[in-house]
Write an enzyme that holds these catalytic residues in place. Structure first.
Site, PDB file in Angstrom:
ATOM      1  N   GLU A 131       0.703  -1.213  -0.059  1.00  0.00           N
ATOM      2  CA  GLU A 131       0.065   0.008  -0.012  1.00  0.00           C
ATOM      3  C   GLU A 131       0.849   1.241  -0.152  1.00  0.00           C
ATOM      4  O   GLU A 131       1.878   1.329   0.715  1.00  0.00           O
ATOM      5  CB  GLU A 131      -1.041  -0.140   1.259  1.00  0.00           C
ATOM      6  CG  GLU A 131      -1.889   1.158   1.219  1.00  0.00           C
ATOM      7  CD  GLU A 131      -2.804   1.069   2.275  1.00  0.00           C
ATOM      8  OE1 GLU A 131      -2.695   0.519   3.327  1.00  0.00           O
ATOM      9  OE2 GLU A 131      -3.730   2.124   2.447  1.00  0.00           O
ATOM     10  N   ALA A 272       1.645  -0.193  10.903  1.00  0.00           N
ATOM     11  CA  ALA A 272       1.499  -1.685  10.566  1.00  0.00           C
ATOM     12  C   ALA A 272       0.524  -1.529   9.195  1.00  0.00           C
ATOM     13  O   ALA A 272       0.086  -0.825   8.497  1.00  0.00           O
ATOM     14  CB  ALA A 272       0.496  -2.395  11.634  1.00  0.00           C
ATOM     15  N   GLU A 308      -5.405  -2.966  12.544  1.00  0.00           N
ATOM     16  CA  GLU A 308      -5.184  -3.607  11.401  1.00  0.00           C
ATOM     17  C   GLU A 308      -6.092  -5.022  11.357  1.00  0.00           C
ATOM     18  O   GLU A 308      -6.631  -5.333  10.165  1.00  0.00           O
ATOM     19  CB  GLU A 308      -3.918  -4.453  11.381  1.00  0.00           C
ATOM     20  CG  GLU A 308      -2.875  -3.157  11.596  1.00  0.00           C
ATOM     21  CD  GLU A 308      -2.745  -1.987  10.641  1.00  0.00           C
ATOM     22  OE1 GLU A 308      -3.537  -2.293   9.450  1.00  0.00           O
ATOM     23  OE2 GLU A 308      -2.640  -1.019  11.063  1.00  0.00           O
TER      24      GLU A 308
HETATM   25  N1  TRP Z   1      -3.152   0.773   5.750  1.00  0.00           N
HETATM   26  C1  TRP Z   1      -2.133   1.090   6.803  1.00  0.00           C
HETATM   27  C2  TRP Z   1      -2.810   1.391   8.039  1.00  0.00           C
HETATM   28  O1  TRP Z   1      -3.304   0.607   8.410  1.00  0.00           O
HETATM   29  C3  TRP Z   1      -1.056   2.250   6.406  1.00  0.00           C
HETATM   30  C4  TRP Z   1       0.253   1.887   6.018  1.00  0.00           C
HETATM   31  C5  TRP Z   1       1.143   0.957   6.092  1.00  0.00           C
HETATM   32  C6  TRP Z   1       0.780   2.743   4.703  1.00  0.00           C
HETATM   33  N2  TRP Z   1       2.291   1.173   5.584  1.00  0.00           N
HETATM   34  C7  TRP Z   1       2.145   2.055   4.892  1.00  0.00           C
HETATM   35  C8  TRP Z   1       0.544   3.626   4.029  1.00  0.00           C
HETATM   36  C9  TRP Z   1       3.035   2.663   3.905  1.00  0.00           C
HETATM   37  C10 TRP Z   1       1.510   4.244   3.082  1.00  0.00           C
HETATM   38  C11 TRP Z   1       2.557   3.459   2.900  1.00  0.00           C
HETATM   39  O2  TRP Z   1      -3.087   2.489   8.445  1.00  0.00           O
HETATM   40 ZN    ZN Z   2      -5.338   1.794   8.641  1.00  0.00          ZN
END
Ligand code: TRP
Ligand code: ZN
Length: 889
Positions: A131, A272, A308
């Site tokens: 992500e 995370a 998460e």
């Molecule tokens: N989706 C992750 C969360 O729970 C966010 C995240 C984790 C993220 N690693 C990342 C976003 C690296 C951008 C880049 O919030």
């Molecule tokens: Zn999140």
């Protein structure tokens, strides 16, 4: 190879994908100096797009970055370079049929990937972070969240170095290869976007447990860590089981795979990541035990594990159509984890912490050059939009929907949302629509919270008519302009309130055209720019308790005098507002001191603050965590945020003066409560539980005040606590208090002993760096520079950067904002260096410089000059470029 320039992406340009990927079959061959990735994509034309573009087959444009293409074929026919177009960001092919299979092989270099995005190595293990747009650094793909595919992943590596081979879903086969290698194949039965893909290979140990779901299915739970950390997983495992149970009870959501895995890694850009069935965590958000992690760290682990896990429904089963919808999953999931933490610990304390954080940091973002709506309408680099606005303000938007609908109707709405959109990639509008359909409410105007940036101001005035026994409250809302948005329309602002009589009792509330009163607490919906509500049957002029529980993310103002605030501090039936009254009183008193300092007058503290805090301190019936919260003066960062022009030195001097005055005036009660609590701490072994958190928080804030007295008996107590405690919460506070004290010898001794004892624990060393980086003793920058040379420091590790550089620039305001500009120059140099190997971290560390408009003319000039220097420094990542250029615009 053509190079494509970073450009702005707009929500209004969204188009559904031309092609879909039904199946994704991946093979990874992991080696020490490269990795080979083979991808087989079973694809077809998106039927939705045929109507729009006609029957001719459009080109297939796959995303891909930093990939060395070894071969590509279409339906088993190898393509020659003339058959495709390759740039440094895309591979374009021409399909010949509605359905086809693309095979590609690429070589990548996780061993030298310092950006920690895509496939990379942390310590000795391979891991991924996809992500938002990291999957394109693994293979050529349609790397967008509305392309959902069924993944099968085979990975192979050296058996001895990488005994554990993991990916999403279920393990379906594994075996040995010649040459000491082995392999494993994982299959994820749920369709998912590429950003939820994960792979891990390493020498890991795991703790295993099980959870029986509400429908009676048994789920295996595993937390994988480096062997030396196997004794620090129990708290995360307990948190996970609590979260699974809570989501069943509160949202009716059950886990869907047979196994749920968490892996802890030391090098991670964020907290995370919710990869399907295989969450990857920053080790700081997993590892916790009494001796090495503070109470705050324990609570963070509990909250992030839950966050998460909750994404499995709010994010994975129902995902985002495009990245503009990020708050669909993040705002919702932060709201869910906040409610979980409130249920597990003290609800009021959790709300106080979250609101203080929001008002200090998100409000600043919303007032700065990067201000954007909860659902942004454009971006250059999506990584820059994992913001406090999308997460925390997004959660406030969800909280307001919850407040307006009530818990029961909100649950009907979430049930409808999950049922209607399971397996889909959807928008914030889809979410709101489900809430509307479940409640029958029209949320059209409410949706402005998603679209308009900036923090609304809500000015409230009162009038009382003794003869008519009516009491009116008039609300005036306005919202300042933000970049690209000049004029704002009125928001729907839920204002929870009560009216208190002279004894602090809630008056029954009946509005003018209502039949009867409906209790003493209610929610008014303010929807107009100016709106008056009149209450009837009000026999005496009441004192309003407004915006209870911080029912909307606004800047509320009401002309309370200090005596009224003291009254509310003691009598408000809403715990959050008791704290809030204390904060407002403190702000008034501190602002008065700031003025005195600026005029060169002698500082004089309003003794009413002393009296109010004495009352709090002497009230043994109050929740001790509340006492601790009420004793905490508003931070320098918050005082900066609410200033028109922030005078760093005046703010620091005023706040320190107030702390010293309070410490000496309240020495006796502080000492009494400190000793009582320390005694209890001595009698008990550490428990990570709300009552114990509360006891230690009061003990520790008391100690930090008491040390200001510089009395020998306090120094002795501090050293006793430091040496004899059994947990990091007490030890780190004692260390921090020493670091900020004038006792140079004891400070040096404690710092050295701490470093020697914990030198092999990177997370504890992070704390050691932070405590020193945040010390407001003069010479802060020199200390930070010296610490950068310490063997435990490493600029390549994001936790270290945050612990030292982030703590200095974000918390040590007097030192960072030194009038000679040295702090700014230092930070700019760091950002330029970080930009070269980790753009996401570089861009995040930049934030303090973007706030230049808050400061005096001379500091503004210095800060802007550093931003200009970064801009001119050479090849900037899109991450840093976007933040710097928008800050200077
Ligand atoms: N989706 C992750 C969360 O729970 C966010 C995240 C984790 C993220 N690693 C990342 C976003 C690296 C951008 C880049 O919030
Ligand atoms: Zn999140």
């Amino acid at each position: 190879m053509r190079t494509e320039q970073p450009k702005t992406i707009y929500l209004k340009d969204y188009q559904a994908p031309e092609y879909l990927i039904d199946e994704t079959h991946l093979t990874f061959e992991l080696f020490e100096d490269h990795t080979l990735v083979h991808a087989q994509l079973v694809m077809r034309r998106n039927p939705e797009r045929v109507a729009a573009t006609g029957v001719a087959l459009p080109p297939l444009v796959l995303d891909g970055q930093q990939l060395e293409l070894l071969s590509v074929s279409l339906d088993d026919v190898a393509l020659a370079p003339a058959d495709y177009v390759l740039t440094d960001s895309h591979l374009t092919l021409q399909p010949k049929a509605e359905r086809f299979v693309v095979d590609s092989s690429v070589r990548i270099h996780p061993e030298s990937n310092t950006a920690l995005e895509g496939l990379y190595k942390s310590g000795g293990m391979f891991c991924t972070q996809c992500e938002a747009e990291g999957f394109r650094k693994i293979t050529y793909y349609l790397d967008r969240p509305d392309v959902m595919s069924k993944f099968t992943t085979t990975l192979s590596g050296e058996q001895l170095k990488y005994p554990v081979l993991l990916s999403n879903g279920n393990l379906i086969a594994s075996g040995a290869e010649e040459g000491g290698r082995h392999w494993a194949t994982w299959e994820d039965p749920f369709k998912k976007p590429a950003y939820l893909f994960a792979l891990v290979a390493g020498d890991l140990w795991c703790v295993e447990d099980a959870f029986t779901t509400m429908s009676g299915r048994e789920v295996t739970l595993r937390i994988y860590v480096e062997p030396e950390n196997i004794d620090k997983c129990q708290h995360a495992m307990d948190s996970l089981k609590k979260a699974m149970k809570w989501d069943e009870e509160v949202y009716g959501r059950e886990y869907d795979l047979d196994i749920f895995m968490i892996v802890a890694v030391n090098d991670f850009n964020m907290g995370a990541m919710e990869n399907k069935g295989l969450n990857i965590f920053n080790s700081s958000c997993v590892l916790a035990r009494a001796e090495t992690a503070t109470d705050a760290a324990h609570q963070r682990v509990e909250g992030v594990v839950a966050h998460e896990y909750f994404h499995n429904w709010s994010g994975n089963r129902v995902t985002c159509r495009d990245w503009f919808q990020l708050s669909l999953k993040e705002g919702f999931t932060v709201f869910r984890d906040a409610e979980f933490s409130a249920d597990m610990n003290s609800r009021t304390v959790k709300r106080i912490e979250d609101v203080a954080f929001l008002r200090t940091n998100q409000f600043a973002e919303d007032a700065g050059p990067m201000a954007h709506p909860v659902r942004p309408d454009s971006f250059i680099e999506i990584s820059n939009f994992y913001t406090l606005t999308v997460y925390e303000k997004g959660a406030e938007v969800l909280r307001m929907i919850h407040t307006l609908l009530g818990a029961e109707t909100f649950r009907k709405g979430s049930d409808l949302y999950f049922e209607r959109h399971d397996g889909q990639a959807v928008t914030c509008d889809d979410f709101v629509k489900a809430m509307e359909d479940a409640s029958g409410l029209d949320l059209t105007q409410f949706k402005r919270w998603y679209i308009q940036a900036g923090t609304p101001r809500l000015a409230v005035s009162e009038s009382y008519d003794a003869a008519a026994k009516t009491y009116s409250l008039t609300f005036r809302q306005s919202c300042p302009p933000t970049p690209g948005q000049k004029d704002k329309q009125p928001f729907v602002i839920p204002v929870e309130l009560g009216l208190l009589d002279g004894q602090g009792r809630e008056l029954p509330l009946r509005l003018q055209d209502e039949e009867a009163a409906t209790g003493g607490n209610r929610v008014l919906s303010v929807t107009e720019a100016e709106q008056t509500f009149t209450f009837v049957d009000i026999a005496e002029k009441p004192l309003p308790s407004l915006l209870r529980g911080f029912s909307a993310p606004v800047r509320l103002s009401f002309p309370y005098d200090r005596d009224q605030l003291m009254f509310l501090m003691q009598h408000d039936t809403d715990g959050f507002n008791r704290w809030e009254a204390g904060q407002q009183l403190s702000v008034q008193v501190l602002q008065e001191l700031i003025g005195q300092y600026q005029r060169g007058e002698a500082l004089a503290l309003d003794q009413r603050l002393v009296a109010a805090l004495r009352t709090v301190l002497e009230n043994e019936a109050l929740d001790q965590a509340m006492v601790a919260e009420m004793l905490s003066l508003p931070s320098e960062a918050y005082l900066t945020e609410i200033s028109e022009v922030a005078d760093v030195d005046a703010i620091h001097a005023a706040r320190e003066f107030a702390r010293r005055q309070l410490a000496s005036a309240l020495f006796e009660p502080l000492w009494k409560r400190y000793q009582a609590n320390r005694e209890q701490s001595r009698q008990t072994t550490y428990v990570a539980e709300a009552g114990h958190f509360a006891r230690r928080s009061l003990q520790n804030i008391a100690l930090s005040y008491l040390m200001l007295s510089e009395r020998p008996e306090v120094l002795a107590a501090c050293l006793e606590q430091y040496d004899a405690c059994d947990n990091m919460t007490e030890r780190l506070t004692a260390l921090a208090v020493l670091v900020n004290s004038p006792f140079a010898e004891e400070r040096a001794k404690a710092l050295a002993a701490f470093a020697e004892h914990f030198k092999d624990n990177p997370l504890v060393m992070d704390q050691w760096f932070s405590v020193q980086a945040a010390s407001t003793q003069p010479g802060g920058l020199e200390r930070v520079r010296a610490l950068m040379e310490h063997p435990a420091f490493n600029l390549k590790n994001p936790n270290k950067v945050r612990a030292l550089i982030g703590a200095f620039a974000g918390q040590n305001l007097v030192n960072f904002h030194n009038a000679d500009g040295s702090g700014y120059r230092f930070l700019a140099d760091i950002v330029i260096t970080l930009n070269g190997f980790n753009p996401q971290i570089a861009s995040r560390q930049l934030a303090p410089l973007t706030r230049w408009r808050k400061y005096d003319a001379s500091r503004q000039t210095l800060m802007k000059a550093e931003l200009e220097r970064i801009l001119a420094s050479g090849e900037l990542s899109s991450d840093v470029y976007e933040v710097v250029s928008k800050s200077l615009a």
